[in-house]
Motif scaffolding. Structure first.
Motif, PDB file in Angstrom:
ATOM      1  N   PRO A  35       0.846  -1.289  -0.137  1.00 36.22           N
ATOM      2  CA  PRO A  35      -0.009  -0.013  -0.119  1.00 36.22           C
ATOM      3  C   PRO A  35       0.674   1.278   0.150  1.00 36.22           C
ATOM      4  O   PRO A  35       0.333   2.221  -0.353  1.00 36.22           O
ATOM      5  N   LEU A  36       2.273   1.233   0.150  1.00 33.37           N
ATOM      6  CA  LEU A  36       2.982   2.394   0.272  1.00 33.37           C
ATOM      7  C   LEU A  36       3.945   2.729  -0.794  1.00 33.37           C
ATOM      8  O   LEU A  36       4.324   3.772  -0.798  1.00 33.37           O
ATOM      9  N   MET A  37       3.476   1.948  -1.833  1.00 30.12           N
ATOM     10  CA  MET A  37       4.440   2.056  -3.048  1.00 30.12           C
ATOM     11  C   MET A  37       3.505   2.540  -4.311  1.00 30.12           C
ATOM     12  O   MET A  37       2.229   1.657  -4.080  1.00 30.12           O
ATOM     13  N   THR A  38       3.705   3.301  -5.218  1.00 27.02           N
ATOM     14  CA  THR A  38       2.781   3.431  -6.220  1.00 27.02           C
ATOM     15  C   THR A  38       2.972   2.220  -7.280  1.00 27.02           C
ATOM     16  O   THR A  38       3.995   1.226  -7.106  1.00 27.02           O
ATOM     17  N   ILE A  39       1.981   1.892  -8.078  1.00 32.71           N
ATOM     18  CA  ILE A  39       1.878   0.993  -9.053  1.00 32.71           C
ATOM     19  C   ILE A  39       3.102   1.062  -9.861  1.00 32.71           C
ATOM     20  O   ILE A  39       3.827  -0.260 -10.210  1.00 32.71           O
ATOM     21  N   GLU A  40       3.570   2.060 -10.182  1.00 31.71           N
ATOM     22  CA  GLU A  40       4.747   2.391 -11.218  1.00 31.71           C
ATOM     23  C   GLU A  40       5.995   1.708 -10.375  1.00 31.71           C
ATOM     24  O   GLU A  40       6.736   0.908 -10.957  1.00 31.71           O
ATOM     25  N   ASP A  41       6.347   2.214  -9.176  1.00 31.06           N
ATOM     26  CA  ASP A  41       7.428   1.518  -8.509  1.00 31.06           C
ATOM     27  C   ASP A  41       7.308   0.132  -8.066  1.00 31.06           C
ATOM     28  O   ASP A  41       8.432  -0.601  -8.696  1.00 31.06           O
ATOM     29  N   ARG A  77      10.204  -5.915  15.744  1.00 30.39           N
ATOM     30  CA  ARG A  77      10.395  -7.563  15.552  1.00 30.39           C
ATOM     31  C   ARG A  77       8.828  -8.092  15.340  1.00 30.39           C
ATOM     32  O   ARG A  77       8.591  -8.718  14.400  1.00 30.39           O
ATOM     33  N   ALA A  78       7.959  -7.735  16.233  1.00 29.33           N
ATOM     34  CA  ALA A  78       6.537  -8.206  16.072  1.00 29.33           C
ATOM     35  C   ALA A  78       5.861  -7.836  14.699  1.00 29.33           C
ATOM     36  O   ALA A  78       5.337  -8.390  14.067  1.00 29.33           O
ATOM     37  N   GLU A  79       6.005  -6.422  14.530  1.00 29.21           N
ATOM     38  CA  GLU A  79       5.478  -5.935  13.477  1.00 29.21           C
ATOM     39  C   GLU A  79       5.999  -6.587  12.113  1.00 29.21           C
ATOM     40  O   GLU A  79       5.457  -6.728  11.189  1.00 29.21           O
ATOM     41  N   MET A  80       7.298  -6.620  11.959  1.00 29.72           N
ATOM     42  CA  MET A  80       8.015  -7.131  11.027  1.00 29.72           C
ATOM     43  C   MET A  80       7.456  -8.567  10.621  1.00 29.72           C
ATOM     44  O   MET A  80       7.273  -9.073   9.487  1.00 29.72           O
ATOM     45  N   ALA A 104       9.303  -0.462   5.705  1.00 30.28           N
ATOM     46  CA  ALA A 104       8.440   0.791   5.602  1.00 30.28           C
ATOM     47  C   ALA A 104       7.040   0.421   6.139  1.00 30.28           C
ATOM     48  O   ALA A 104       6.340   1.288   6.850  1.00 30.28           O
ATOM     49  N   ASN A 105       6.626  -0.677   5.819  1.00 28.96           N
ATOM     50  CA  ASN A 105       4.901  -1.175   6.566  1.00 28.96           C
ATOM     51  C   ASN A 105       5.057  -1.060   7.774  1.00 28.96           C
ATOM     52  O   ASN A 105       4.005  -1.047   8.467  1.00 28.96           O
TER      53      ASN A 105
END
Lengths: 301, 565, 526, 324
Positions: B102-108, D208-211, D240-241
């Motif tokens: 969800p955090l990246m564009t389709i393009e990326d 760790r847990a989230e990852m 990132a997530n």
């Protein structure tokens, strides 16, 4: 046996987690020692006539100059270290567990209600939680201490120190419960069994406590163990800062505070033995908390 | 090209290894769509995961050969296997909502995937990505490629997922339930797309699904699996048209036909369990029939409108109002079943919640029997309708409180509505009701997790009946179940309805199911009723385009493959 | 505010540069537990402030290394001939740190400033009725009654420059807001302020034009308050500071055992004692005696005194560093009663007998109030004492708390027995008689710290006579009488003189004065 | 967006007001400032006069009104103890606490995040178990004990690092910083580690847990299936997530960092707000205590606002409106 364990998955996991077993044994031993302190301790630190300054500053048995009566030595008051620690652990646990219970009842109650009713009630509870969060535990403790000082006659203040401290710790812990309970309740509220209960026209309290509560106990149990550890540490920290318990009703934290005076003086046991006990207790509780977390969140296994 | 031979997969557990897949053989040729069907637990996805080398953690391949062309998939190092993924084998997952970062564009995400397997510049990769999206059917791709996944609708997102899967020109794509999460219209588009890709690009597809209708439409070959074993494999026409294995046969029998109404589904092992407990069930039957005024009760909705306040997006703008139901009027005749059909987001569940008083209608009136039914908060906890209207929910896993014993769950309405004062009597009646819905009475001492989905749905039905309802709402009662279980539950509901003369509002997105159940049908779309009428009439001669499209797009088994009942 | 900040920043900046450049062997870094809360010599009457400012400001008289009074800004003083009071002859050619000349006008101004309502030290001047400037270098302090101790009582009365104070709007001490004198100084003393960061660091540099011969070699002195004892000692041992006052008793052997460090041990003039609620009608905290107050009976008080094992307290709690006390001042203080040197011996059996005689053969319980942050080992002392009391049947309900509301509780008579430490501000026995033994008399400000209101008509009668008697022998005999009475009555249980323990690096020579004041002018850095 | 932030601001004001009220009202009960402001020999009458002058005899509500009113005008009053303006006292102490807190937070992030990622990617490794166990012991030792141990080992025994204070500081405008000198960093190291240890553990366990949770998600599995390079997969996709929940918790933790800095500052004699606060408690310096509480609440509110903005920066779902 295997069949029994198969049915009780948590137990099975437990039997196969050596760290958890050791932790449980350590915690259990300390707790038993704390519970039976009045019967097994050599002296009663509360009974001033049961010890004498004359026996002060004796080292543990393996050091030179020790008295075999006092296995882990004595402190500067002549109190047997083991006895002090047992009574200290008793007080720490009493404070920790009662603070935790208050926090759990308050937090879970508010969190459940916030999650159940949502909307404005939820917003108000969460703002109160924000205020609580903006006041770190130490400050909360001071505030409660301040109220008690202002409202209670001096005569009862001393007796209520434990209660005041407990309340202060409870107030700094309830938010955790409230947030978790609220989040879990939100999840449960979408579940159809809750809808079914509401549709039947059951009382909100029944829906909350009979239907939802048993389903959110897992994460709450984890919080409970972790927060028991925090409560004990918090009490120690408050006592260290001198806003906790007085020295004549020694919790583990107070013992460490007293021992801190002997950090550099050579009487190492007065500081490090209670510290070791505190750390052992807290580590054990934390390990058990970790273990519970794994049980309730099988995917992390 | 893909050859699976004697595949055996085991999952070590604390009580010894569990064999998930045993002796599976399969080959897929380039450009071939190979359907892998079976009910849940059949091990379909495990086969797919093994092929692409992403078997879930403790699982391992115990024996067998896996090869793609000349490559022996089992001999690859982890790094080689990873390099192969995307490059030669790719995968499409079930839920397009969660398959994209969800955090990246389709393009990326596209460029990243292309560059992972080909040494091309950004510009080149982007050009390739745009072309691909256009090919896949996304208009204005050069612009929309800059978007994030959440800015696409479900169908479009699944197209993007497919684009990501094919952007590296793989030889094989494993499609794991690619259409299950989609609406009918989108489903058929995605299936078309897969068929086109297989044909144009000569990509081999392993199409894992429980949807036999979909398989029938596009698969060249079919493998039927059950409990980790292959039951039958061969040309689609042969396997589905002239099944040789009894399991395949039973599976096909359980699929509800869209083109006609059948009285009962043929379920092989149903009769045995039903008769064993039938005598016990009589007690519950008597109790139900003894309820005062057990005459059926109808429900009518008149011009019901439900509006939701949207989220406030700006300070100076009024929040947008979302109309979930727009002047909906319908009538459930006493003692009949009204089928409510609609795609996701059409307002079906809102309607159910409005009737049960969870949501207050903005305007309009509801009538139950002869009494006006107050909506939302106006209906207090003690209103008679709380008892008279009961509901069977979609998800049998969440509709029963997992911390309560079945006995407690079933006794609750008896206690709550004050039907039976004695605790022991309540348990007895609960057990009898279990027998009535085809369960063993000793279930009352167990917890919900000890039962399968179908059994739980039976328990849910028993709970609804123990309230002595006059009106039953079934909200997608079978959509979470396998077809054979679905058939059982539908049979059960039919039986109960005819025995007790219940009025039922039957909500489903599955047209075939509704046809089997409903006396009258209402088609709902975006909160508006598109068409309504007597069931057979409507299915035979739909008047509205939307209904027609729906009917035509629903994947079905060709009539000639179905057994006559 | 911004303006002020900017200026301070600039000041700090330059001070830091200075630090970096001038870091020679003569820099002295020292630490103590409390930061002087203000640089104004008249605003707050507290030991940390007075001690610190004695390095910057000077009074008419000052105390030598042995606490004796010696000339400072006054070269001599004699009683006035025709009225009560004293005439001070001032030193000439003294300049303030900003270069201004010192005259009698400055003394007059400082007197007015220090005796103003806004000043916390005004009680020093309670006996003064008038001050007259005779000429530029002569000034008369007229008192309402003969006052032989007046010069002794104003050793901490510090003189600041009239023009400097007035031109900087600091003519009066700051009360509820700051003024220029809170953060800036202009005294005549050996050191002046070079930078100040309250609570963090205060730097002093020598006053080059000081009138006296500088016997120190300090070119810069950096003061850091370190509240936590362990941190302070660690800082000394790790070499970050040169000197610390005080260090905890239990750490003495550690410091002594290390190369390069030394411990200075002495006795403060502070006597630690237990006081009783003499006039309370009943015990407040007792669980068994609720209708009467046994402590009104001298037998009970005597029993309590005999219960204390001062030798064990000394050995375990104080590592042998204390001297048992027998009266309210330690030996060596003027007026100390040589004839009353006996203290009740540790004798638990006698204590029990006395209790039985008083009608409490099984003892009783009572409340004991103590501080836990005021005196050395105060809390431990009280716990030990409570344990010793308990051994004879006096069951003390111990309450310890910070000093911040301790005095309030004592003023409200909220105690049965309490802990008190008293240091005679004038270094004379008259001081504790006035504050601790005379009956409470708000009007005359007598007995103001006699919380239990011990009251003896003879003692009350003796006090004014002692205050006015010029003849030392007659005066001493009156004091002896008062001490004897109060000892017989066991008005208080004097325990011991509080020890004074400083620690320093070996290369620092310094003088430990009995009032715990640290004088930079006696420091040599080798 | 604007509405969202505005709503947050209003909530923040509510929190601030509530804290101000609590701070003020409750500290009114703590001890008597007069006994601290005056010396041993000040008469009772003088004390009473001072009490009257300071308005301590006024009704409670009046005093609170004065407190908030003055504060809104930027007048934070004067310390009872030092007679300095409280605003100035706090202002000179803020840099020390912020630098300590931020460095501690940085330590906890720089060590905690990689350690969390490492242990998440190798959930069964021996190193992972060792790290988990160590950190468990780490959270179980009270902060002050850690501090004292560090002082004892690195200051007294080894003599490597200073045991108290800020070392060399550099004045930059109104900000006194210890980040620009070696001495400053040396002094900062031990307190920052002490303060950071607890947060480090929390951060590590959370990451760790989230990852582990994210690694199980469909989009990671899909990225795996597409052969996205492992490094990118772990750090660009998964980490990132992971950051959204991690940032929330770190934001919440900042309050904890500030709170526990009281302990750390007391142990290391670190001249920050916490030390000032402790001194103020000791001397019943109500204005300083009150302002401190309000400042802490302000930090909390500010950090929460920043966290909200960070969400928007990280998560496009909050940033752009749905176009489909």
């Amino acid at each position: 046996m295997i069949a029994f364990l198969k049915r009780h998955e948590g137990l099975w996991l437990f039997v196969h987690a050596p760290a958890a077993i050791i932790a449980a044994i350590v915690a259990l031993l300390i707790m038993l020692g704390a519970i039976f302190a009045p019967w097994i301790a050599l002296v009663n630190p509360y009974d001033l006539s049961s010890f004498s300054l004359f026996d002060g500053l004796l080292p543990p048995i393996w050091e030179e100059g020790a008295n075999t009566k006092y296995l882990l030595g004595t402190d500067d008051q002549g109190r047997d270290m083991i006895s002090s620690i047992l009574y200290g652990a008793r007080l720490s646990l009493v404070i920790g567990i009662s603070a935790l219970s208050i926090a759990a009842v308050l937090g879970v109650g508010l969190g459940l209600a916030a999650g159940y009713y949502g909307g404005r009630f939820d917003a108000i509870v969460m703002r109160i939680a924000d205020v609580q969060l903006a006041l770190p535990a130490i400050l909360t403790a001071l505030l409660i201490d301040g109220i008690a000082r202002g409202l209670l006659p001096a005569a009862v203040q001393q007796d209520l120190r434990v209660a005041v401290l407990t309340l202060a710790i409870a107030l700094s812990l309830w938010v955790n419960f409230a947030r978790t309970a609220r989040a879990s309740t939100f999840v449960q509220m979408k579940k159809e069994y809750v809808l079914a209960a509401i549709m039947m026209g059951q009382r909100p309290t029944r829906v909350m406590f009979v239907h939802i509560l048993p389903n959110i106990l897992g994460p709450l149990l984890v919080i409970m163990t972790v927060d028991l550890a925090s409560a004990i540490l918090l009490e120690a920290t408050l006592s260290f800062l001198g806003i906790g318990l007085p020295a004549d009703s020694p919790s583990l934290g107070t013992l460490i505070r007293i021992g801190m005076q002997f950090l550099l003086s050579g009487e190492w046991w007065i500081l490090w033995i209670p510290t070791l006990f505190l750390v052992a207790l807290v580590v054990s509780i934390n390990i058990l908390g970790d273990f519970l977390r794994d049980v309730f969140n099988p995917r992390l296994r | 090209m893909l050859a699976i031979k004697d595949l055996c997969i085991k999952f070590p557990s604390r009580f010894g290894d569990f064999t998930a897949i045993e002796d599976v053989d399969m080959t897929i040729k380039p450009g071939e769509i190979h359907g892998l069907v079976g009910e849940s637990g059949a091990g379909k996805s495990t086969v797919g995961a093994a092929v692409i080398g992403l078997l879930a953690a403790p699982g391992y391949i115990a024996k067998g050969d896996l090869s793609l062309g000349d490559t022996d998939l089992r001999k690859l190092t982890p790094a080689q296997a990873h390099a192969l993924r995307g490059d030669r084998i790719s995968m499409i997952f079930q839920d397009p909502q969660t398959s994209l970062n969800p955090l990246m564009t389709i393009e990326d995400q596209l460029i990243e995937t292309i560059q992972a397997h080909a040494d091309v510049s950004d510009t080149e990769a982007r050009a390739r990505a745009v072309d691909l999206l256009e090919e896949i059917g996304i208009k204005n791709a050069a612009q929309r490629i800059k978007s994030y996944p959440h800015q696409f609708s479900g169908g479009m997102r699944q197209r993007v997922v497919i684009a990501l899967a094919i952007c590296t020109d793989p030889e094989l794509i494993i499609a794991d339930e690619p259409t299950t999460a989609l609406d009918v219209a989108v489903q058929s588009q995605v299936l078309d797309l897969i068929r086109r890709l297989a044909k144009d690009r000569q990509i081999a597809f392993m199409l894992i699904t429980h949807d036999i209708g979909g398989i029938a439409q596009i698969a060249d070959r079919v493998t039927v699996m059950r409990q980790g074993r292959v039951m039958e494999t061969g040309e689609t026409r042969q396997v589905l048209g002239a099944p040789t294995h009894p399991y395949t046969r039973a599976l096909l029998d359980a699929v509800p036909p869209l083109d006609r109404r059948i009285a009962r589904f043929r379920v092989p092992d149903e009769s045995s369990s039903a008769t064993a407990t039938a005598t016990k069930g009589n007690q519950a039957e008597t109790w139900l029939l003894a309820g005062e005024k057990h005459a059926p009760m109808g429900l009518s909705l008149d011009q019901i409108t439900v509006q939701f306040q949207g989220a406030r997006s700006a300070l100076w703008r009024k929040p947008e109002v979302f109309r979930a139901l727009d002047e909906v009027s319908l009538d459930v005749r006493p003692g009949t079943i009204l089928g409510l059909v609609g795609e996701s987001g059409s307002g079906k569940s809102t309607l159910a919640k409005t009737i049960t008083g969870l949501i207050a209608p903005t305007s309009g009136t509801m009538t139950l029997g002869d009494e006006t039914l107050p909506g939302g908060k106006a209906r207090n906890r003690h209103h008679p309708s709380r008892q008279l209207i009961q509901m069977v929910f979609q998800d049998p896993y969440s509709s029963l409180n997992s911390r309560h014993k079945i006995g407690a769950i079933l006794a609750e309405p008896l206690w709550f509505y004050g039907f039976v004062q004695d605790q022991k009597e309540r348990q007895e009646l609960a057990a009898a009701m279990l027998a009535l819905v085809g369960m063993q009475p000793d279930a009352i001492d167990k917890y919900p997790h000890q039962f399968s989905g179908g059994q739980r749905q039976r328990i849910a039905v028993a709970r609804a009946l123990l309230a002595r309802p006059r009106f039953l709402i079934c909200d997608e009662p079978t959509s979470a179940l396998d077809v054979s279980i679905q058939a059982e539950i539908l049979n059960l509901l039919k039986d109960l309805q005819s025995k007790f003369g219940l009025s039922i509002l039957f909500i489903s997105h599955n047209l075939a199911v509704v046809r089997q159940m409903a006396d009258d049908v209402v088609v709902l779309r975006n909160g508006i009723i598109e068409e309504s009428g007597a069931s057979e009439e409507l299915f035979e001669r739909p008047t509205v385009d939307y209904t027609k499209t729906l009917l035509s797009q629903t994947p079905v088994l060709p009539a000639q493959w179905q057994s006559a009942t | 505010m911004t303006y002020r900040n900017l200026r301070r920043s600039a000041l700090l900046g330059s001070a830091l540069t200075f630090c970096a450049m001038g870091a020679t062997a003569e820099t002295l870094r020292w630490a103590s537990t409390t930061d002087p809360q203000t640089m104004d010599p008249h605003a707050v009457n507290s030991a940390p402030v007075l001690s610190f400012l004695n390095n910057i400001y000077e009074g008419l008289v000052r105390r030598g290394q042995d606490m004796s009074i010696e000339p400072s800004l006054a070269t001599s003083w004699e009683p006035l001939s025709d009225e009560n009071g004293w005439r001070f002859t001032l030193r000439q050619d003294v300049t303030f740190q900003d270069g201004a000349a010192f005259t009698a006008e400055d003394v007059m101004f400082s007197y007015q400033r220090a005796s103003d309502e806004a000043a916390d030290v005004r009680s020093w001047f309670a006996p003064v009725s008038e001050v007259r400037v005779v000429d530029d270098y002569t000034i008369d302090f007229v008192t309402t009654a003969p006052n032989p101790l007046f010069p002794d009582s104003i050793a901490n009365f510090m003189i600041l420059d009239k023009d400097w104070a007035e031109s900087n709007d600091a003519a009066l001490p700051a009360r509820d807001a700051e003024n220029y004198a809170t953060m800036n100084v202009n005294g005549t003393g050996p050191f002046t302020l070079s930078s100040r960061d309250p609570g963090v660091r205060t730097t002093l540099v020598p006053h080059e034009a000081w009138w006296d011969d500088a016997s120190h070699n300090v070119t810069e002195a950096v003061f850091t308050p370190i509240g936590n004892a362990a941190t302070g000692l660690a800082a000394l041992l790790s070499g970050e500071i040169d000197f610390i006052q005080p260090i905890p008793l239990q750490d003495v052997s550690q410091v002594e055992g290390r190369d390069g460090f030394k411990v200075l041990e002495g006795e403060e003039t502070r006597v630690i004692m237990f006081g009783f609620g003499h006039e309370h009608e009943a015990l407040l905290y007792s669980s068994d005696v609720t209708d009467t107050n046994p402590f009104t009976d001298p037998l009970v008080r005597r029993a309590a005194a005999h219960a204390i094992d001062i030798a064990s307290i000394n050995r375990v709690l104080f590592r042998g560093k204390i001297e048992a006390a027998n009266q309210l001042v330690p030996a060596g203080i003027s007026g100390y009663s040589e004839t009353n040197q006996n203290r009740p011996a540790y004798d638990p059996d006698l204590a029990k007998e006395l209790l039985a005689e008083a009608g409490y053969p099984d003892g009783f319980s009572f409340g004991l109030k103590c501080t836990n942050d005021r005196y050395i080992n105060d809390e431990a002392l009280c716990r030990a004492a409570a344990s010793m009391f308990a051994a004879v049947g006096l069951n003390a309900e111990l309450t310890t708390g910070p000093v911040r509301d301790y005095w309030t509780q004592l003023r409200e008579d909220d105690f049965d027995m309490y802990l008190l430490g008293w240091s005679p501000g004038t270094f004379d026995m008259e001081h504790p008689i006035r504050f601790l033994l005379h009956s409470q008399d708000d009007e005359k400000k007598l007995g103001s710290w006699n919380f239990g209101n011990y009251s003896n008509a003879r003692v009350d009668e003796l006090l004014p006579q002692i205050q006015q008697e010029i003849d030392p022998t007659a005066r001493q005999s009156m004091i002896d009488e008062a001490v004897a009475i109060t000892q017989e009555d066991v008005a208080y249980i004097p325990l011991y003189t509080q020890p004074l323990i400083w620690a320093a690096k070996d290369n620092i020579d310094l003088t430990q004065r009995a009032d715990n004041f640290f004088m930079l002018r006696w420091v040599t850095v080798n | 967006m604007v509405y969202f932030i505005l709503k947050r601001l209003i909530q923040s004001v509510f929190v601030m007001l509530a804290v101000a009220f609590l701070a003020f009202s409750l500290f009114r009960f703590v001890g008597d400032p007069i006994t601290q402001m005056t010396g041993v020999e000040t008469s009772v009458a003088d004390q009473e006069r001072l009490r009257e002058d300071l308005g301590l005899n006024d009704p409670f509500i009046l005093q609170f009104g004065r407190f908030t009113g003055d504060m809104l005008q930027g007048d934070f009053g004067f310390s009872y103890r030092t007679r300095q303006p409280v605003a100035e006292m706090i202002a000179t102490r803020i840099p020390a606490t912020i630098e300590l807190g931020v460095v501690a937070l940085l330590i906890s992030l720089l060590v905690g995040v990689p350690a969390g990622v490492f242990t998440a990617l190798r959930p069964r490794g021996i190193a992972t178990q060792a790290i988990l166990m160590t950190t468990l012991v780490g959270v179980s030792i009270p902060t002050f004990v850690i501090g004292i141990m560090l002082i004892f080992i690195f200051g007294v025994q080894l003599g490597w690092l200073p045991t108290f204070g800020r070392g060399g500081t550099v004045q930059i405008g109104n900000w006194e910083s210890s980040l620009f000198t070696i001495e400053g960093w040396r002094a900062l190291l031990l307190p920052a580690i002490t303060l950071g240890v607890y947060q480090l553990t929390l951060t590590m366990r959370l990451v760790r847990a989230e990852m582990m949770e994210v690694m199980r998600s469909d989009y990671i599995r899909f990225a795996m299936a597409r052969g996205v390079p492992m490094r990118k997969l772990h750090y660009k996709h998964a980490l990132a997530n992971t950051m959204v929940p991690v940032i929330t918790i770190i934001g919440l933790q900042f309050g904890g960092v500030i709170a526990f800095s009281i302990v750390t500052e007391s142990v290391f004699q670190w001249p920050g707000m916490g030390l000032l606060f402790l001194e103020s408690i000791r001397f019943v310096d109500i204005p300083v205590m009150g302002v401190y509480l309000v400042v802490i609440a302000f930090f909390f509110v500010l950090v929460n606002l920043i966290v909200d903005l960070l969400y928007v920066a990280i998560d496009p779902r909050l940033r752009v409106k749905d176009v489909s």
